[in-house]
Design a protein around this motif. Structure first.
Motif, PDB file in Angstrom:
ATOM      1  N   ILE A 221       0.021  -0.728 -12.371  1.00 15.06           N
ATOM      2  CA  ILE A 221      -1.182  -0.738 -14.167  1.00 15.06           C
ATOM      3  C   ILE A 221      -0.661  -0.680 -14.394  1.00 15.06           C
ATOM      4  CG2 ILE A 221      -2.649  -1.964 -12.656  1.00 15.06           C
ATOM      5  CD1 ILE A 221      -4.424   0.260 -13.159  1.00 15.06           C
ATOM      6  N   PRO A 222      -0.792  -0.461 -16.274  1.00 18.35           N
ATOM      7  CA  PRO A 222      -0.252   0.899 -16.891  1.00 18.35           C
ATOM      8  C   PRO A 222      -2.001   1.695 -16.509  1.00 18.35           C
ATOM      9  CG  PRO A 222      -1.247  -0.974 -17.830  1.00 18.35           C
ATOM     10  CD  PRO A 222      -1.211  -1.460 -17.034  1.00 18.35           C
ATOM     11  N   ALA A 223      -0.793   3.166 -17.176  1.00 14.19           N
ATOM     12  CA  ALA A 223      -1.765   4.189 -16.325  1.00 14.19           C
ATOM     13  C   ALA A 223      -1.216   6.125 -16.879  1.00 14.19           C
ATOM     14  CB  ALA A 223      -1.518   4.276 -15.337  1.00 14.19           C
ATOM     15  N   MET A 244      -5.994   4.539 -25.114  1.00 16.01           N
ATOM     16  CA  MET A 244      -5.622   4.037 -23.697  1.00 16.01           C
ATOM     17  C   MET A 244      -5.876   2.323 -23.469  1.00 16.01           C
ATOM     18  SD  MET A 244      -3.147   5.289 -21.669  1.00 16.01           S
ATOM     19  CE  MET A 244      -3.405   4.624 -20.138  1.00 16.01           C
ATOM     20  N   GLN A 247      -4.444   0.352 -25.905  1.00 12.82           N
ATOM     21  CA  GLN A 247      -3.299  -0.092 -26.024  1.00 12.82           C
ATOM     22  C   GLN A 247      -3.062  -1.346 -24.659  1.00 12.82           C
ATOM     23  OE1 GLN A 247      -0.594   0.144 -27.424  1.00 12.82           O
ATOM     24  NE2 GLN A 247      -1.353   1.624 -29.300  1.00 12.82           N
ATOM     25  N   PHE A 248      -4.398  -1.099 -24.014  1.00  7.49           N
ATOM     26  CA  PHE A 248      -3.830  -1.617 -22.581  1.00  7.49           C
ATOM     27  C   PHE A 248      -5.546  -2.122 -21.715  1.00  7.49           C
ATOM     28  CE2 PHE A 248      -1.304   1.602 -22.241  1.00  7.49           C
ATOM     29  CZ  PHE A 248      -0.119   1.246 -23.025  1.00  7.49           C
ATOM     30  N   SER A 249      -6.438  -2.192 -22.232  1.00  7.78           N
ATOM     31  CA  SER A 249      -7.746  -2.886 -22.190  1.00  7.78           C
ATOM     32  C   SER A 249      -7.687  -4.255 -22.500  1.00  7.78           C
ATOM     33  CB  SER A 249      -8.797  -1.744 -22.080  1.00  7.78           C
ATOM     34  OG  SER A 249      -9.930  -2.352 -20.808  1.00  7.78           O
ATOM     35  N   LYS A 253      -7.918  -7.541 -18.043  1.00 11.58           N
ATOM     36  CA  LYS A 253      -6.726  -6.219 -17.628  1.00 11.58           C
ATOM     37  C   LYS A 253      -7.217  -4.417 -16.440  1.00 11.58           C
ATOM     38  CE  LYS A 253      -4.065  -7.931 -20.727  1.00 11.58           C
ATOM     39  NZ  LYS A 253      -4.017  -7.592 -22.515  1.00 11.58           N
ATOM     40  N   VAL A 255      -6.863  -0.268 -16.377  1.00 12.30           N
ATOM     41  CA  VAL A 255      -5.915   0.690 -16.868  1.00 12.30           C
ATOM     42  C   VAL A 255      -6.271   1.916 -16.412  1.00 12.30           C
ATOM     43  CG1 VAL A 255      -6.892   1.053 -18.683  1.00 12.30           C
ATOM     44  CG2 VAL A 255      -4.787   2.205 -19.268  1.00 12.30           C
ATOM     45  N   VAL A 257      -6.438   6.326 -16.349  1.00 13.27           N
ATOM     46  CA  VAL A 257      -6.827   6.987 -16.780  1.00 13.27           C
ATOM     47  C   VAL A 257      -7.034   8.588 -16.400  1.00 13.27           C
ATOM     48  CG1 VAL A 257      -7.027   8.417 -18.970  1.00 13.27           C
ATOM     49  CG2 VAL A 257      -6.973   5.861 -18.936  1.00 13.27           C
ATOM     50  N   LEU A 287     -11.799  -0.183 -16.511  1.00 11.30           N
ATOM     51  CA  LEU A 287     -11.047   1.838 -16.601  1.00 11.30           C
ATOM     52  C   LEU A 287     -10.994   2.277 -14.785  1.00 11.30           C
ATOM     53  CD1 LEU A 287     -10.145   4.377 -17.826  1.00 11.30           C
ATOM     54  CD2 LEU A 287     -13.170   4.794 -18.427  1.00 11.30           C
TER      55      LEU A 287
END
Length: 457
Positions: A221-223, A244, A247-249, A253, A255, A257, A287
């Motif tokens: 996943i995006p991190a 964050m 852009q990614f949530s 989805k 993400v 952080v 999140l």
């Protein structure tokens, strides 16, 4: 380096002169003799065969090896290697028998058995030990570590979660940067993917696809990392987090952080828990807060409880607290099999469900292990001299744990003792689980990644 002649210990070069006169065959086997685990997950042979044993040797390879080994002051069996190039088109005249990859086997059982098929190449069986043993012990040990981590996580999910849903994503591979080489990362990372589907080791994805026909065996996943957070400056920490989410949530989805660049507790209590709370709750996604420092047990339990103060929680059917779906935690610092158990035990004592946490494991998964973790060895067990087979074994008076097996071997399922290794001559009507997977340069049995994973279940 694909010259198999040079993929060996130096002393192997002199062994062709050391066998009894008339030796025509040597049979050896590989086993985990003991160590930390009682069961091994066998994996990795097919990768090695495809990479190293299906490529023919050439006279140029022999020339290179001759120059290096003679300069290195060890004997070189030029005639033997030239014979392999000329008589066998450069393909090694050996037969490899093995258990199906993915087999979960009690220790002290043969996983692989090797024998030369050309009587002029009896020395070859032992010559490939260095490369073949390394090709087995490393991925098998990683797969075994990952497997046992899964059993620990499964136990606590069974006790504190409403189901095992998501178990396959509970341990994420963070190990690529800590591996000694890209090849090690790819091999070890692929081994982990037998048990879990979370990875940031791209090389593992490539290995599973190339060598086992996998489509997509793992996901990420995006991190955020510290640099992408601290680049905003300490005063811009909120904006970094907000970016964050922007852009990614979103619905469905995830993400992740990292939130401890400065003050983890401030990040949870004020930034995530107050100033960005509505954005987190209304995103429709999840999140994943990542602490990355401190004592893992204390940090994880405190992080989860602080998030519960801010975001609330529900009580599941087993009586354990679960964060709302919009927020979870991943712990990747200081994670190994022991700390996973300690963290989950502490969470259970505080009525926190294992549903709240995912783990990331780096060096302890791909690097913090060695051949002695499971006491792997490859030993000769039988030789054929002047047409007669004789047992070969070692039994050091100073360490009976290094006692080796005798004779040509088979692996069977005994209805009383389970899987066990026996002499091939004692096989009788029982099925030999050791199957011929390679012979004279050709892969005879090819397993898919899905088939191997199915063997673990």
């Amino acid at each position: 380096m694909n010259n198999i002649i040079l993929n060996a210990d130096s002393y192997k070069a002199s062994h062709f002169k050391q066998y009894p006169e008339g030796t025509s065959q040597v049979s050896s086997y590989i086993e985990p003799r003991g160590g930390h685990y009682q069961k091994a997950v066998f994996f990795g042979l097919q990768m090695f065969i495809k990479t190293y044993l299906t490529k023919p040797l050439t006279h140029n390879d022999v020339d290179e090896a001759k120059e290096i080994l003679e300069l290195h002051s060890v004997p070189f069996h030029e005639a033997g290697w030239r014979h392999i190039v000329d008589k066998h088109d450069g393909l090694l005249p050996i037969k490899i028998q093995a258990l199906p990859e993915g087999s979960v086997v009690p220790i002290s059982n043969a996983l692989v058995q090797v024998i030369n098929t050309d009587p002029k190449c009896a020395w070859l069986t032992s010559y490939v030990e260095t490369a073949l043993l390394r090709a087995i012990w490393y991925p098998t040990t990683v797969a075994t570590v990952s497997y046992h981590c899964k059993q620990v996580i499964r136990k606590y999910m069974q006790e504190t979660a409403e189901s095992l849903e998501g178990l396959e994503f509970k341990l994420h591979d963070f190990g690529a940067r800590g591996a000694t080489t890209e090849e090690a990362a790819s091999i070890g990372g692929a081994a982990h993917l037998l048990n879990f589907m979370g990875t940031d080791t791209l090389s593992a994805i490539v290995a599973a696809r190339r060598h086992y026909g996998a489509n997509m065996p793992g996901f990420s996943i995006p991190a955020a990392e510290h640099s992408t957070i601290t680049a905003w400056g300490k005063d811009g920490e909120k904006q970094a987090y907000e970016n964050m989410l922007k852009q990614f949530s979103g619905p469905g989805k995830l993400v992740a952080v990292v939130s401890d660049s400065y003050d983890l507790w401030h990040a949870i209590d004020t930034l995530w828990g107050e100033e960005l709370k509505k954005q987190v709750e209304n995103s429709g996604g999840t999140l994943v807060v990542r602490p990355d420092s401190g004592e893992p047990v204390k940090v994880v339990t405190t992080t989860i409880e602080k998030l519960m103060v801010k975001f609330g929680y529900r009580i599941n059917s087993k009586g354990y607290r679960v964060l709302p779906d919009c927020v979870r935690v991943i712990q990747g610092d200081g994670i190994d099999e022991v700390s996973i158990g300690e963290i989950l035990k502490a969470m259970q004592s505080k009525q926190l469900s294992a549903e709240n946490i995912t783990f990331g494991m780096g060096g302890a998964l791909l690097q913090k292990l060695d051949r002695d973790t499971m006491q792997f060895a490859m030993k000769a067990s039988a030789v054929k001299v002047k047409g007669l087979w004789r047992d070969v074994f070692k039994d050091p008076i100073t360490d009976h744990g290094k006692r080796s097996k005798k004779g040509r071997l088979a692996v069977v399922v005994d209805r009383y003792k389970g899987i066990k290794t026996v002499r091939e001559s004692d096989l009788g009507s029982r099925e030999n689980l050791l199957q011929t997977v390679f012979k004279n340069g050709h892969l005879l049995i090819e397993q898919s990644f899905d088939e191997i994973k199915a063997n673990l279940s």
